[in-house]
Design a protein around this motif. Structure first.
Motif, PDB file in Angstrom:
ATOM      1  N   ALA A 126     -14.362   1.169  19.702  1.00 34.34           N
ATOM      2  CA  ALA A 126     -14.768   1.219  21.109  1.00 34.34           C
ATOM      3  C   ALA A 126     -13.736   1.959  21.944  1.00 34.34           C
ATOM      4  O   ALA A 126     -14.077   2.778  22.814  1.00 34.34           O
ATOM      5  CB  ALA A 126     -14.970  -0.207  21.633  1.00 34.34           C
ATOM      6  N   GLN A 129     -13.872   5.778  20.970  1.00 34.21           N
ATOM      7  CA  GLN A 129     -15.085   6.401  21.482  1.00 34.21           C
ATOM      8  C   GLN A 129     -15.072   6.482  23.005  1.00 34.21           C
ATOM      9  O   GLN A 129     -15.582   7.451  23.591  1.00 34.21           O
ATOM     10  CB  GLN A 129     -16.316   5.606  21.006  1.00 34.21           C
ATOM     11  N   LYS A 150     -18.641   2.650  31.081  1.00 31.97           N
ATOM     12  CA  LYS A 150     -19.010   1.446  30.327  1.00 31.97           C
ATOM     13  C   LYS A 150     -18.516   1.581  28.888  1.00 31.97           C
ATOM     14  O   LYS A 150     -18.389   2.685  28.358  1.00 31.97           O
ATOM     15  CB  LYS A 150     -20.520   1.273  30.352  1.00 31.97           C
ATOM     16  N   THR A 151     -18.268   0.417  28.298  1.00 33.38           N
ATOM     17  CA  THR A 151     -17.831   0.416  26.909  1.00 33.38           C
ATOM     18  C   THR A 151     -18.934   0.995  26.032  1.00 33.38           C
ATOM     19  O   THR A 151     -20.093   0.581  26.120  1.00 33.38           O
ATOM     20  CB  THR A 151     -17.497  -1.011  26.446  1.00 33.38           C
ATOM     21  N   PRO A 152     -18.615   1.966  25.212  1.00 37.81           N
ATOM     22  CA  PRO A 152     -19.656   2.613  24.417  1.00 37.81           C
ATOM     23  C   PRO A 152     -20.180   1.698  23.316  1.00 37.81           C
ATOM     24  O   PRO A 152     -19.516   0.752  22.886  1.00 37.81           O
ATOM     25  CB  PRO A 152     -18.930   3.824  23.830  1.00 37.81           C
ATOM     26  N   HIS A 153     -21.403   1.961  22.864  1.00 37.91           N
ATOM     27  CA  HIS A 153     -21.996   1.200  21.759  1.00 37.91           C
ATOM     28  C   HIS A 153     -21.325   1.608  20.449  1.00 37.91           C
ATOM     29  O   HIS A 153     -21.150   2.787  20.163  1.00 37.91           O
ATOM     30  CB  HIS A 153     -23.498   1.472  21.679  1.00 37.91           C
ATOM     31  N   VAL A 154     -20.943   0.579  19.663  1.00 38.12           N
ATOM     32  CA  VAL A 154     -20.266   0.821  18.397  1.00 38.12           C
ATOM     33  C   VAL A 154     -21.231   0.475  17.273  1.00 38.12           C
ATOM     34  O   VAL A 154     -21.857  -0.597  17.264  1.00 38.12           O
ATOM     35  CB  VAL A 154     -18.980  -0.031  18.271  1.00 38.12           C
ATOM     36  N   ASN A 155     -21.381   1.332  16.330  1.00 34.71           N
ATOM     37  CA  ASN A 155     -22.209   1.091  15.149  1.00 34.71           C
ATOM     38  C   ASN A 155     -21.447   0.168  14.195  1.00 34.71           C
ATOM     39  O   ASN A 155     -20.526   0.594  13.491  1.00 34.71           O
ATOM     40  CB  ASN A 155     -22.539   2.406  14.461  1.00 34.71           C
ATOM     41  N   LYS A 156     -21.815  -1.103  14.205  1.00 32.04           N
ATOM     42  CA  LYS A 156     -21.090  -2.086  13.404  1.00 32.04           C
ATOM     43  C   LYS A 156     -21.390  -2.006  11.926  1.00 32.04           C
ATOM     44  O   LYS A 156     -20.756  -2.697  11.121  1.00 32.04           O
ATOM     45  CB  LYS A 156     -21.417  -3.495  13.916  1.00 32.04           C
TER      46      LYS A 156
END
Length: 577
Positions: A126, A129, A150-156
């Motif tokens: 995060a 990115q 905003k905090t970016p979406h992380v592909n977990k």
């Protein structure tokens, strides 16, 4: 069916057997029949089976839950290992034996560890990115410096080290790009500052017009690095350089005009110094002009006003300026021994100035062209004039040597006699070179006349005619010398015969043939063929007045010792084919 039971005295607890014994005792006292007793015992067995069945079902359900929990734990463990890019992790048990709880107990610590590692890796992704998005936004210009994202979406599902390194590499490249852009921005801002300083413009108002963050009060890391900012700054630098070049060219033109006007009007050094800041850049290149305010608009306007003022002053003083140029032209022709009609030239200047169509610039340009042509003509005559001077000097030495040879006291021990002897030796050597000097001079003069398709006149007299006449007079002088030598021999023979006849030597008498050759001797010169110097004014009657109206007697005279005798003959010889 009987149920065995017993009392455990050690535990002190009631068991099924003891209760059954108590029940049988009660039945015995009551007198229950065997059939009733069997029914009641069967009922007891069925109730016990129900309790056991319920317990077994509960145990089975608990086992299934534990098995599901174990399966979920293993699945989560595999998923975490896959997401983190770990094929295996040290310490995870490989055995699948043991109780379910033992297996769960063995997996739980590693599962918790991987969960913590996952959370940490998610935060790292995060953060990286987010930085990538911020720099991309700054480069694209969609994000202003200091704005929050905003905090970016992380592909977990992909938290591997490889993927993290890819993001880190991308972030590093973007950081390098940002650093390069920042250096370009700072370089452009520095150029704008220098250009504004030279042009006398307000730097802050100019640079903040591109972007407010380019102000000096804003830190370097907070300045805009977008494509738009770079493009605007680059365009502004080009525009400022073009403006600088435009003003420099204008300043140089004005400086050249000022210098010409100053030279025309003999402006004092003190007055010129007032515009030194203008003339100092007259030959400077664009990069050499770095002094603050050197190309300020006010300075350009001041120079324009000064040129306009001097132009007006020049128009009022054009007569003096034109006569000054005419004097310069006459001096060039005088030094080149070219005869011109100075009076007519000055009259033409007065006529032009007094005419209604008078244009000062055209008059000056015309006179400048005349001066340029005069200099070119003087340069082409230089070699011949130097040889004419050498010829005149040799003729003067010849004249002096002849006077010295006629002096009966030349060998006396008077003061300075040895100096005259040395001069006489040098004069004889130079006199012997006169024929060669004359021949060389005539050859060069002929070549000059062929190249220029005109006669070479010296103070208005054709030089070749002068040289031809000189050679004729020199030849006559040589013949006169031979006659004098022959007459002297005859006189010596007569004297010797008289001495033999009468025994005494007659008184010496000057022979008739030893008299001077007839003719004039202008300016005290000899008539023996030796050319002497004379004033050019005596020949052409042209340039005879200096700036203050007095006769100019400083010009060298032409080597025409026979001018008073045969001026007309030389002129007619020059005009002959």
């Amino acid at each position: 069916m009987g149920v065995a039971g017993h009392n455990d005295p050690l535990i002190g607890e009631t068991t099924c057997g003891s209760l059954l014994q108590q029940l049988q005792l009660i039945w015995d006292e009551v007198g229950e029949s065997d059939e009733d007793r069997d029914k009641m015992l069967l009922q007891l067995e069925q109730e016990c089976l129900g309790v056991y069945r319920r317990k077994v079902d509960q145990a089975s359900s608990s086992r299934a839950h534990l098995l599901q929990q174990l399966a979920n734990s293993k699945s989560e463990l595999s998923r975490l290992l896959c997401a983190l890019g770990e094929l295996s992790i040290s310490g995870i048990p490989d055995k699948t034996t043991g109780t379910i709880k033992e297996q769960l107990a063995a997996i739980s610590p590693f599962l918790e560890k991987l969960c913590r590692e996952k959370d940490k890796r998610v935060r790292e992704f995060a953060n990286v990115q987010l930085q990538i998005q911020i720099i991309r936004g700054e480069i694209a210009g969609s994000l202003q410096v200091g704005d929050h994202m905003k905090t970016p979406h992380v592909n977990k599902d992909d938290l591997s080290t490889k993927k993290l390194n890819e993001f880190l590499s991308e972030l590093q490249a973007l950081q390098k790009e940002k650093s390069n852009r920042l250096h370009k921005i700072l370089d452009f801002v520095s150029l704008v500052h220098d250009l504004c300083s030279v042009l006398g413009m307000d730097f802050l108002s100019v640079v903040t017009e591109v972007h407010p963050s380019l102000n000096d009060s804003v830190g370097a890391e907070s300045k805009s690095i977008s494509d738009v900012t770079l493009s605007k700054l680059s365009k502004m630098v080009i525009e400022l350089k073009e403006e600088k070049l435009k003003r420099l060219e204008k300043i140089q033109v004005l400086a050249s005009q000022l210098t010409d006007l100053w030279n025309l009007m003999d402006t004092s050094v003190e007055e010129r110094q007032l515009f030194h800041h203008v003339t100092c850049n007259m030959s400077s290149t664009l990069d050499e002009v770095t002094v603050p305010g050197a190309l300020d608009l006010d300075l350009v306007e001041q120079a324009e006003l000064e040129v306009e003022r001097l132009d007006q002053l020049k128009a009022s003083r054009m007569k003096d300026i034109a006569f000054k140029r005419q004097t310069e032209l006459e001096d060039i022709y005088a030094q080149a021994h070219v005869a011109i009609d100075t009076s007519a030239a000055r009259d033409r200047i007065m006529t032009v100035i007094d005419s209604s169509m008078f244009e000062p610039s055209e008059l000056l340009a015309n006179m400048e062209n005349q001066i340029l042509k005069a200099k070119e003509e003087a340069l082409s005559r230089k070699d011949i004039l130097e040889k004419v001077d050498r010829w005149m000097s040799a003729c003067e030495e010849e004249s002096w040597l002849e006077d010295y040879s006629r002096d009966d006291n030349r060998y006396s021990a008077t003061r300075g006699a040895h100096l005259n002897l040395k001069r006489a030796e040098k004069a004889r050597l130079l006199v012997n070179k006169i024929p060669a000097i004359v021949d060389t001079l005539m050859a060069k003069t002929q070549v000059w006349e062929q190249e220029h398709a005109m006669l070479f006149n010296y103070d208005g007299v054709h030089l070749l005619a002068m040289l031809d006449e000189y050679k004729i007079l020199r030849q006559e002088k040589e013949e006169e010398k031979r006659r004098m030598r022959d007459q002297k021999k005859i006189n010596d023979q007569l004297a010797a015969e008289q001495e033999k006849l009468f025994g005494s030597k007659p008184s010496p008498a000057r022979p008739q043939s030893s008299r001077k050759a007839p003719g004039l001797r202008p300016n005290g010169g000899a008539v023996n063929g030796t050319p002497i110097r004379r004033l050019s004014a005596q020949q052409n009657g042209g340039r005879s007045t200096s700036r203050d109206g007095r006769r100019d007697s400083s010009r060298p005279a032409a080597p025409v010792n026979y001018v008073a005798i045969c001026k007309e003959d030389a002129a007619s010889h020059a005009s002959s084919p």
